[in-house]
Structures are given as structure tokens and as C-alpha cells.
Design a protein around this motif. Structure first.
Motif, PDB file in Angstrom:
ATOM      1  N   THR A 149       0.838  -1.195   0.000  1.00  0.00           N
ATOM      2  CA  THR A 149       0.000   0.000   0.000  1.00  0.00           C
ATOM      3  C   THR A 149       0.876   1.249   0.000  1.00  0.00           C
ATOM      4  N   THR A 150       0.566   2.159  -0.885  1.00  0.00           N
ATOM      5  CA  THR A 150       1.373   3.384  -0.974  1.00  0.00           C
ATOM      6  C   THR A 150       0.516   4.621  -0.753  1.00  0.00           C
ATOM      7  N   GLU A 151       1.176   5.657  -0.288  1.00  0.00           N
ATOM      8  CA  GLU A 151       0.583   6.992  -0.169  1.00  0.00           C
ATOM      9  C   GLU A 151       1.113   7.811  -1.342  1.00  0.00           C
ATOM     10  N   SER A 152       0.247   8.527  -2.040  1.00  0.00           N
ATOM     11  CA  SER A 152       0.719   9.351  -3.155  1.00  0.00           C
ATOM     12  C   SER A 152      -0.106  10.624  -3.252  1.00  0.00           C
ATOM     13  N   PHE A 153       0.545  11.681  -3.696  1.00  0.00           N
ATOM     14  CA  PHE A 153      -0.132  12.958  -3.914  1.00  0.00           C
ATOM     15  C   PHE A 153       0.720  13.807  -4.858  1.00  0.00           C
ATOM     16  N   THR A 154       0.090  14.841  -5.397  1.00  0.00           N
ATOM     17  CA  THR A 154       0.759  15.753  -6.328  1.00  0.00           C
ATOM     18  C   THR A 154       0.642  17.174  -5.800  1.00  0.00           C
ATOM     19  N   TYR A 193       5.222   7.113  -1.464  1.00  0.00           N
ATOM     20  CA  TYR A 193       6.014   6.326  -0.516  1.00  0.00           C
ATOM     21  C   TYR A 193       5.139   5.204   0.060  1.00  0.00           C
ATOM     22  N   PRO A 194       5.741   4.073   0.434  1.00  0.00           N
ATOM     23  CA  PRO A 194       4.964   2.955   0.994  1.00  0.00           C
ATOM     24  C   PRO A 194       4.564   3.223   2.436  1.00  0.00           C
ATOM     25  N   LEU A 195       3.371   2.813   2.788  1.00  0.00           N
ATOM     26  CA  LEU A 195       2.895   2.985   4.160  1.00  0.00           C
ATOM     27  C   LEU A 195       3.527   1.957   5.099  1.00  0.00           C
ATOM     28  N   SER A 196       3.917   0.795   4.554  1.00  0.00           N
ATOM     29  CA  SER A 196       4.607  -0.233   5.352  1.00  0.00           C
ATOM     30  C   SER A 196       5.889  -0.609   4.614  1.00  0.00           C
ATOM     31  N   PRO A 197       6.924   0.227   4.732  1.00  0.00           N
ATOM     32  CA  PRO A 197       8.157  -0.004   3.976  1.00  0.00           C
ATOM     33  C   PRO A 197       8.949  -1.186   4.525  1.00  0.00           C
ATOM     34  N   PRO A 198       9.906  -1.691   3.729  1.00  0.00           N
ATOM     35  CA  PRO A 198      10.822  -2.721   4.236  1.00  0.00           C
ATOM     36  C   PRO A 198      11.583  -2.211   5.453  1.00  0.00           C
ATOM     37  N   PRO A 212       9.806   9.863   5.364  1.00  0.00           N
ATOM     38  CA  PRO A 212       9.387   8.456   5.279  1.00  0.00           C
ATOM     39  C   PRO A 212      10.404   7.648   4.465  1.00  0.00           C
ATOM     40  N   SER A 213      10.574   6.395   4.826  1.00  0.00           N
ATOM     41  CA  SER A 213      11.475   5.528   4.078  1.00  0.00           C
ATOM     42  C   SER A 213      10.935   5.260   2.674  1.00  0.00           C
ATOM     43  N   HIS A 214      11.842   5.122   1.709  1.00  0.00           N
ATOM     44  CA  HIS A 214      11.492   4.806   0.319  1.00  0.00           C
ATOM     45  C   HIS A 214      10.636   5.911  -0.336  1.00  0.00           C
ATOM     46  N   LEU A 215      10.840   7.144   0.121  1.00  0.00           N
ATOM     47  CA  LEU A 215      10.114   8.282  -0.463  1.00  0.00           C
ATOM     48  C   LEU A 215      10.650   8.561  -1.872  1.00  0.00           C
ATOM     49  N   ALA A 216       9.739   8.684  -2.836  1.00  0.00           N
ATOM     50  CA  ALA A 216      10.116   9.005  -4.223  1.00  0.00           C
ATOM     51  C   ALA A 216       9.442  10.319  -4.628  1.00  0.00           C
ATOM     52  N   ILE A 217      10.233  11.261  -5.134  1.00  0.00           N
ATOM     53  CA  ILE A 217       9.712  12.566  -5.555  1.00  0.00           C
ATOM     54  C   ILE A 217      10.135  12.812  -6.997  1.00  0.00           C
ATOM     55  N   ILE A 218       9.157  12.942  -7.869  1.00  0.00           N
ATOM     56  CA  ILE A 218       9.419  13.265  -9.280  1.00  0.00           C
ATOM     57  C   ILE A 218       9.024  14.722  -9.486  1.00  0.00           C
TER      58      ILE A 218
END
Length: 352
Positions: free
Chosen positions: A2-7, A38-43, A87-93
Motif C-alpha cells: 500500500t502506498t501513499e501518493s499525492f501531487t 512512498y509505501p505505508l509499510s516499507p521494508p 518516510p522511508s522509500h520516499l520518491a519525488i518526481i
């Protein structure tokens, strides 16, 4: 997973608008866009943010989250609320349409994007007034950041604070956004200075829907710091009254339909910053004096955009003639330009 995403979308801005030095700003239809996920439950193993960047400024912008202006501002907001890391594994484009160093509010947009990013990542739900407080701790002049946050044609000022709050709002930028050393861990730089409440106040003026902005953009950068260095520390009463008279008229005149070209053209004249920046922008006096409502039907007024070098022409029609004649004038000084017809834009938005 499950991921959280927004723009996040933040508009370009033009400050000053003639006589309104450090007072008024205008949001324009170029955007800084951040796509965040970013994932809500990251590794279990923490992974630092990954930033990718395209558009204006690509190749110049740091992609390290501890060096990039937008993510440094976001981390500042988070840490002011007791959240020590991204947050871990955060990705920003990032996709950017706003030119750097041209007087179109690129740094202000980056700061507002950072404030919004911090609020969203921390689920802080900060109201716009509080978002502005955080932005003003980084960008000390309210005109650009307020226009980017609120949208439209906006007037703003910094409130006179009590001594304690004034000291809190005036800490050096190096304390608000410290330079992170290469070996900085998650415990480095905690407890930043929290902004006092209500640093900046603003009002949104009317704007006639018939008016568009022609951005005439010379192909060279001009730093705001360099453009401020040429300004005097004292002004004559005559010059200050000149600007105050015109600003009082302009804030109403641009909201009237149909707009009055003769009224607006005169009301957009300035004696506080443009005359002193002529040496930095060859062709500026010639463009602003040669392109008038009588020579170019549809033109309302013309001025330097922010610290420049972009020139902003407000008009209802005749956009191409205005821009191409400006191109011809600049060419005589060996300067090439680009130009865009822009709409007055809404403020920043967040989409989920």
C-alpha cells in the motif's frame, strides 16, 4: 504494498508589478510540479528519498534530499513538529516549467512546494496562514511566496512582532536551513527554530479576466542578491510618494473591466527599483519606454518582473506585436529572448 501518493502544484510568480516593490505579487500559469509517493509499510531497512528532476533547471538542481531546497524546507517543517526524518522509500518526481534566475519566482515556488511537502508528509494539515509563517522563515520577502501560496494578485506585509517573536523570525537562514555535512545522521540538526505565529499578512486584490501577462524572458540569469545590491539604502520623499500614489491606483485599476490603458500604464511606473537595475539589464529602459498603449494597442502596462531580467507586459490583446518588438529592441543589445503569454493562475494545490 500500500502506498501513499499525492501531487503538489505551485505557480510561478511575478513580484513588484511596477510600484509595488516587496509588496505585491502575481501568480502566473507556469508550474512547479511534485509527484510524491512512498509505501505505508516499507521494508525494515531505511531508504533515503529519491529525487528525479526534469524541465527548467534540470542538471543544476541537487538531487540529494539534504541539499535540495524543496526537501530541506520540508524537513524543516517536519522537524519543527517533532518528526525527525522523511518516510522511508520516499520518491519525488519533479517537473519544472519556471525558469531559474529570471524574476519569475522559481525559488519562492520551491520554498512553497517544500512547506506543502512537509505538511503532507507529516499529516500536519497546516492552515495557509501557518504555511506562510514557515515559508517566511526561509524567504524573507513575502511578495513571491504569498502569491504562490494564495494565487491571483496579492498584497502582503510582514507584521510588526513583539521583541521575542521578532527575534525568532529573524534568526539567520543558516540556522533555519543548515548545510548538512556528508556524514549527517538522523540526529543531526534537530530542534530548528520554530516560526512565531502570524509573521505575514495578505489581501487578494481584484483582477480583470481580460488581462493576460506577456513574459519577455531574456536568455540570461540575474540573481536576486545581485539585483538588490544595486538598490540605494535611502530614497527621497518625492520618489516614495510617486510610488505610493501609483500603487494605490494600480491595485484597484487592474480589477476593473474594461481596464483603462492610460491609467494603468502610468500607475505601473516606478522609481524605487527599476531605475537602479537598468545597468544589469541592457535594453530595459528602451523596452519599457518604447512599448506603450499608443504604440501597441492592447497594452496596459509594462514593468520589470521581480528582480528581472524578465519584463512583464500586461495586455488584453496584441501580445505577439508587444513581444516581437521587445525582441527587436533587445537584439540591438546582443540579447536573445523567449516570450510566453501567461494567465493569472490560482495558488498552490494538492491532489490525491
Amino acid at each position: 504494498m500500500t502506498t501513499e501518493s499525492f501531487t503538489i502544484l505551485v505557480p510561478a510568480t511575478s513580484a513588484n508589478i511596477g510600484p509595488g516593490f516587496d509588496v505585491v505579487g502575481l501568480s502566473l500559469s507556469l508550474q512547479l510540479k511534485l509527484f510524491v509517493k512512498y509505501p505505508l509499510s516499507p521494508p525494515p531497512q531505511y531508504l533515503a528519498p529519491a529525487i528525479t528532476y526534469s524541465g527548467e533547471g534540470a542538471g543544476e538542481v541537487p538531487l540529494d534530499a539534504y541539499k535540495n531546497l524543496t526537501t530541506r524546507v520540508a524537513l524543516y517543517v517536519l522537524r519543527c513538529h517533532g518528526i525527525r526524518m522523511f518516510p522511508s522509500h520516499l520518491a519525488i518526481i519533479v517537473e519544472n516549467e519556471i525558469p531559474f534566475g529570471r524574476g519569475l519566482g522559481s525559488s519562492g515556488a520551491a520554498v512553497i512546494a517544500g512547506v506543502l511537502l512537509g505538511s503532507e508528509l507529516g499529516h500536519l494539515n497546516l492552515p495557509k496562514e501557518r504555511l506562510l509563517d514557515f515559508a517566511l522563515m526561509v524567504e524573507r520577502h513575502p511578495d513571491n511566496v504569498t502569491a504562490a501560496l494564495i494565487g491571483g494578485f496579492v498584497g502582503s506585509y510582514l507584521k510588526e512582532l513583539d521583541e521575542q517573536a521578532s527575534e525568532a523570525a529573524s534568526v539567520p537562514l543558516s540556522e533555519v536551513l543548515p548545510e548538512y555535512p556528508p556524514d549527517a545522521g538522523e540526529d543531526w540538526g534537530l530542534n530548528p527554530p520554530v516560526p512565531p505565529l502570524g509573521i505575514g499578512h495578505y489581501v487578494r486584490f481584484g483582477w480583470s479576466e481580460t488581462i493576460k501577462a506577456v513574459a519577455i524572458i531574456p536568455r540570461f540569469e540575474l540573481s536576486t542578491a545581485k539585483a538588490r545590491e544595486v538598490l540605494p539604502t535611502h530614497y527621497s520623499r518625492k520618489d516614495l510618494v510617486f510610488n505610493l500614489q501609483r500603487l494605490a491606483v494600480l491595485t484597484t485599476a487592474l480589477g476593473q473591466t474594461p481596464p483603462d490603458p492610460d491609467l494603468i500604464y502610468e500607475a505601473m511606473k516606478d522609481r524605487v527599483h527599476q531605475p537602479f537595475r537598468r545597468s544589469l539589464i541592457p535594453g530595459l529602459p528602451e523596452v519599457t519606454s518604447s512599448i506603450t498603449p499608443s504604440t501597441h494597442p492592447g497594452l496596459l502596462g509594462i514593468c520589470l518582473s521581480g528582480a528581472g531580467p524578465t519584463i512583464l507586459a500586461l495586455a488584453t490583446h496584441g501580445f505577439e506585436a508587444i513581444a516581437e518588438d521587445a525582441r527587436s529592441i533587445f537584439k540591438k543589445f546582443g540579447i536573445e529572448i523567449d516570450w510566453k503569454v501567461l494567465e493569472v493562475a490560482p495558488g498552490c494545490t494538492i491532489h490525491r
